[in-house]
Design an enzyme around this catalytic site. Structure first.
Site, PDB file in Angstrom:
ATOM      1  CD  GLU A 161      38.008  44.907  54.677  1.00 27.56           C
ATOM      2  OE1 GLU A 161      37.037  44.141  54.613  1.00 27.56           O
ATOM      3  OE2 GLU A 161      38.763  45.139  53.714  1.00 27.56           O
ATOM      4  CG  ASP A 162      39.377  42.054  58.521  1.00 29.03           C
ATOM      5  OD1 ASP A 162      38.363  42.751  58.349  1.00 29.03           O
ATOM      6  OD2 ASP A 162      39.697  41.121  57.765  1.00 29.03           O
TER       7      ASP A 162
ATOM      8  CG  ASP B 187      41.119  39.246  48.769  1.00 33.48           C
ATOM      9  OD1 ASP B 187      41.267  38.495  49.745  1.00 33.48           O
ATOM     10  OD2 ASP B 187      40.140  40.014  48.638  1.00 33.48           O
TER      11      ASP B 187
ATOM     12  CG  HIS C 274      42.436  35.101  52.946  1.00 33.59           C
ATOM     13  ND1 HIS C 274      42.094  34.671  51.686  1.00 33.59           N
ATOM     14  CD2 HIS C 274      42.264  36.462  52.946  1.00 33.59           C
ATOM     15  CE1 HIS C 274      41.734  35.708  50.945  1.00 33.59           C
ATOM     16  NE2 HIS C 274      41.833  36.807  51.690  1.00 33.59           N
TER      17      HIS C 274
ATOM     18  CG  HIS D 278      44.940  41.410  51.614  1.00 29.26           C
ATOM     19  ND1 HIS D 278      45.525  40.177  51.764  1.00 29.26           N
ATOM     20  CD2 HIS D 278      43.600  41.180  51.564  1.00 29.26           C
ATOM     21  CE1 HIS D 278      44.590  39.249  51.790  1.00 29.26           C
ATOM     22  NE2 HIS D 278      43.408  39.833  51.674  1.00 29.26           N
TER      23      HIS D 278
END
Length: 742
Positions: A108-109, A171, A80, A104
């Site tokens: 967050e992950d 995105d 992705h 990016h």
């Protein structure tokens, strides 16, 4: 070499042979290996080798951090970020933007924080990544609250660096391309957010090719059956008109050759979402749409654009009123082109766009043209100036709107695509959203002008503040030092700037200030009756306060100061001139039950009548006029009879519909039908089938082939009337139908 993200054939090396061998992440998937190789080949076309190595380093780190993570499709997660980076690389974005795109989702992950990312790379890349990262450390009560807060964070980051939103758009675009694996409910939620927020942002920044993809994908996932029906209809139209459009292209090319104008003529397809919007906004069916076919002509200069316009108008007849010159007056996102509609062979309407090569590039890339086309072109700088102006507006929204949901609503409003072009008295052009009013115009000039606005003139004629503006009008704002924003303005302003300023003023207005203002306004109205507050009968005042539902007279003044009550009506209520219970006289229902609640708010303590000339119904924009001895007469805002009262500002009352009343309202509808036996019965049955009563009907014969039927119908609101009119249009004998306003 095939350089698409889904390519399955490439060399075994992970990067271009011209670069030194670089290490591969552990257990790198075949798909990500191919994507990384294709990306590096593309980057070689515009980036130096040392910058490509930095991009590849970010890829290695991202692949390691996302190791073991998978998308819903089952592919490794790193695919992705690679796809997102490929989208940005196609736009020739700089290497730090590409590195941030590869990273990016790391904050967050994964367990990597912003500070750690800045140490590994640099502060600029960490800021970009943080700008597109969601707020995962805060617990929100609702999904809407979380969405609003995350959007606010991202937009604030965008005001510091425009690349934040470019990464987010890329995105979102890749997510929309792979949305089919998601459950239907999640597909619809994401698609709606895309259509309401991200596609309009792409449009506002002029990135047309991304906007169109977001709109088409969002439309196909949110309304899959509607998309399918329209797609099939468009395919039939293209097959039917293919030969005719070929003739049009040839005819235009020949004419350009005769005039020695170098240009490219391209037949183009109108996008399904654009067609759907035209149908839904104007209440048309697919067969009602005139412009289905379109042609774009690209030439080398502005002068050639206008020469081509003259030639195509000479070749085919233009449709009056459909010409737009966006070259002389560009759109707010910098878009420039000439638009016209022609009547082609077999009566087909053809939409024509004429633009220069540079305009065509900017229309497609918008603000990205700065990176995509390296030049000092003036138009590129203009695009950036327009973008900076919009970003400055966002900063103003941020400062004036503490609530994230309100901020999201303001930005959505500000992203309206349709525009009107109006002039200041000095001849300057202001671009406003469609439906903008005099108040929106005032705030567009300056916040202080909007806050002190008390009136306005359109083309030198006084007009109510809620009057919608139209392109070409000259607007003048009347201000007064004592002028203040009115809460009722929020019911009709359409720009985010106006809404933010009005809300800020009302929220900051202290209780004592509101009371003092309300007291002054009521005292001023009493003075016109040769009375003062000290002369009021205490028993009448007490009775009025009880009737108003408030505890004290001071609270009544506060309501007036905040704009929730009309000073004129309060003044008359205090002296018992209109102390009788509120009633509404409606022409709709002589048998209607007694009212137990108001149909109109803002008119407490006054008899309310609905004008018979325009017969307003719930949902209509309305204006109240005060008539001594009669009360408030409510008109539709566009009623022709309002013209005589424009100079009598003291008689205007800002009113609005409350919750839909439990009564029916009369409205007049004119139906033109073909003369045939039983048509009246068919129409009456259709109206009854929609749950409406026919109060009166009058028949006017015309030429023996058509007749005009004037119906007076009892309806609940505008939505009810719209359903009736849609049903009547389905009757073959109905030629035309319209709502009357006498």
């Amino acid at each position: 070499m095939n350089t698409s993200p889904d390519s399955t054939t490439t060399s075994e090396t992970a990067v271009s042979p011209s670069l030194p061998a670089l290490p591969l992440p552990a257990q790198e998937s075949e798909r990500s290996r191919f994507q990384a190789a294709d990306l590096c080949v593309l980057l070689e076309t515009y980036l130096p080798g040392d910058e490509i190595r930095e991009v590849y380093r970010a890829y290695l780190f991202g692949a390691e951090m996302h190791q073991g993570q998978q998308r819903h499709s089952g592919e490794p997660y790193i695919c992705h970020p690679l796809a997102v980076t490929r989208i940005l690389a196609d736009l020739h974005m700089d290497y730090k933007c590409l590195m941030a795109a590869l990273l990016h989702d790391v904050i967050e992950d994964t367990d990597i924080g912003k500070h750690h990312l800045a140490q590994l790379f640099d502060e600029e890349i960490a800021e970009l990544v943080d700008g597109v990262s969601k707020l995962t450390q805060i617990d929100f009560r609702t999904r809407a609250e979380a969405q609003a807060a995350n959007f606010r964070k991202m937009m604030l980051a965008m005001t510091r660096d425009i690349r934040v939103i470019l990464i987010k758009l890329a995105d979102r675009l890749h997510n929309m391309r792979t949305l089919g694996v998601m459950p239907p409910e999640k597909r619809r939620r994401i698609s709606r957010e895309t259509l309401e927020i991200y596609a309009p942002i792409a449009n506002r920044l002029g990135i047309n090719h991304i906007r169109l993809q977001l709109e088409e994908l969002g439309f196909s996932h949110y309304w899959p059956w509607r998309w399918l029906v329209l797609d099939q209809a468009m395919q039939r139209i293209h097959r039917k008109h293919q030969e005719v459009m070929g003739q049009v292209e040839i005819a235009i090319r020949r004419r350009l050759q005769q005039e020695e104008i170098n240009g490219e003529v391209i037949s183009r397809e109108l996008h399904l979402y654009s067609i759907y919007n035209k149908m839904s906004q104007h209440g048309k069916t697919f067969t009602d749409l005139a412009e289905i076919c379109a042609v774009r002509i690209v030439v080398h200069s502005i002068d050639a654009c206008y020469r081509v316009l003259g030639q195509v108008h000479n070749l085919y007849k233009p449709v009056p009123g459909r010409f737009k010159d966006y070259i002389a007056i560009p759109k707010s996102n910098g878009y420039q082109s000439l638009h016209t509609v022609l009547i082609g062979p077999q009566g087909i309407s053809i939409e024509v766009q004429i633009r220069s090569i540079e305009m065509h590039r900017i229309a497609d890339a918008g603000i990205v043209s700065h990176w995509l086309y390296k030049s000092n072109n003036t138009n590129h700088h203009n695009i950036h100036t327009l973008a900076k102006d919009w970003l400055q507006n966002l900063i103003d929204f941020q400062n004036q709107t503490p609530d994230s949901q309100d901020f999201l609503d303001d930005v959505k409003i500000d992203l309206f695509p349709d525009e009107v072009y109006v002039f200041t008295p000095k001849g300057e052009i202001l671009v406003l959203p469609k439906g903008a009013t005099i108040v929106d115009f005032a705030y567009a000039i300056h916040s202080d002008v909007g806050n002190t606005c008390v009136g306005g003139r359109i083309d030198r004629h006084l007009a109510p503040l809620r009057t919608p503006l139209h392109s070409g009008q000259t607007v003048e704002i009347i201000t007064a030092p004592s002028g203040t924003p009115n809460a009722a303005w929020l019911n009709f302003v359409v720009t985010g700037k106006a809404r933010a300023n009005i809300r800020t003023y009302l929220k900051n207005l202290q209780q004592y200030e509101a009371e003092a203002l309300g007291r002054r306004l009521v005292a001023a109205e009493l003075a016109t009756l040769k009375l003062s507050l000290d002369q009021l009968d205490s028993e009448l005042v007490a009775a009025y306060v009880v009737q108003s539902g408030l505890a004290t007279l001071a609270q009544v003044f506060v309501e007036v100061g905040l704009g929730n009550r009309v000073a004129l009506l309060v003044a008359r209520g205090l002296i018992n001139q209109t102390l009788t219970p509120v009633t509404t006289t409606t022409p709709a229902a002589t048998t209607a039950p007694p009212l137990t609640h108001l149909a109109i708010t803002g008119t407490e303590g006054v008899v309310v009548n609905f004008a018979r000339c325009c017969r307003p119904i719930p949902g209509d924009p309305i204006v109240g006029l005060f008539h001594p001895g009669t009360g408030i007469v409510v008109h539709r805002a566009k009623c022709h009879n309002l013209g005589d009262y424009q100079t009598q500002h003291g008689r205007w009352c800002e009113v609005e519909w409350a919750a839909v009343p439990e009564i029916e309202f009369a409205t007049d509808v004119r139906i033109e039908v073909g003369d045939r036996r039983g048509v009246l019965a068919v129409i009456a049955a259709a109206i009854a089938g929609q749950g409406a009563n026919i109060e009166d009907v009058r028949i006017h014969s015309q030429d023996g082939t058509t007749s005009t039927l004037d119906f007076r119908l009892n309806v609940r609101d505008r939505g009810h009337l719209a359903r009736i009119m849609r049903r009547l249009r389905q009757i073959p004998s109905v030629v035309r139908i319209a709502r009357l306003s006498r």
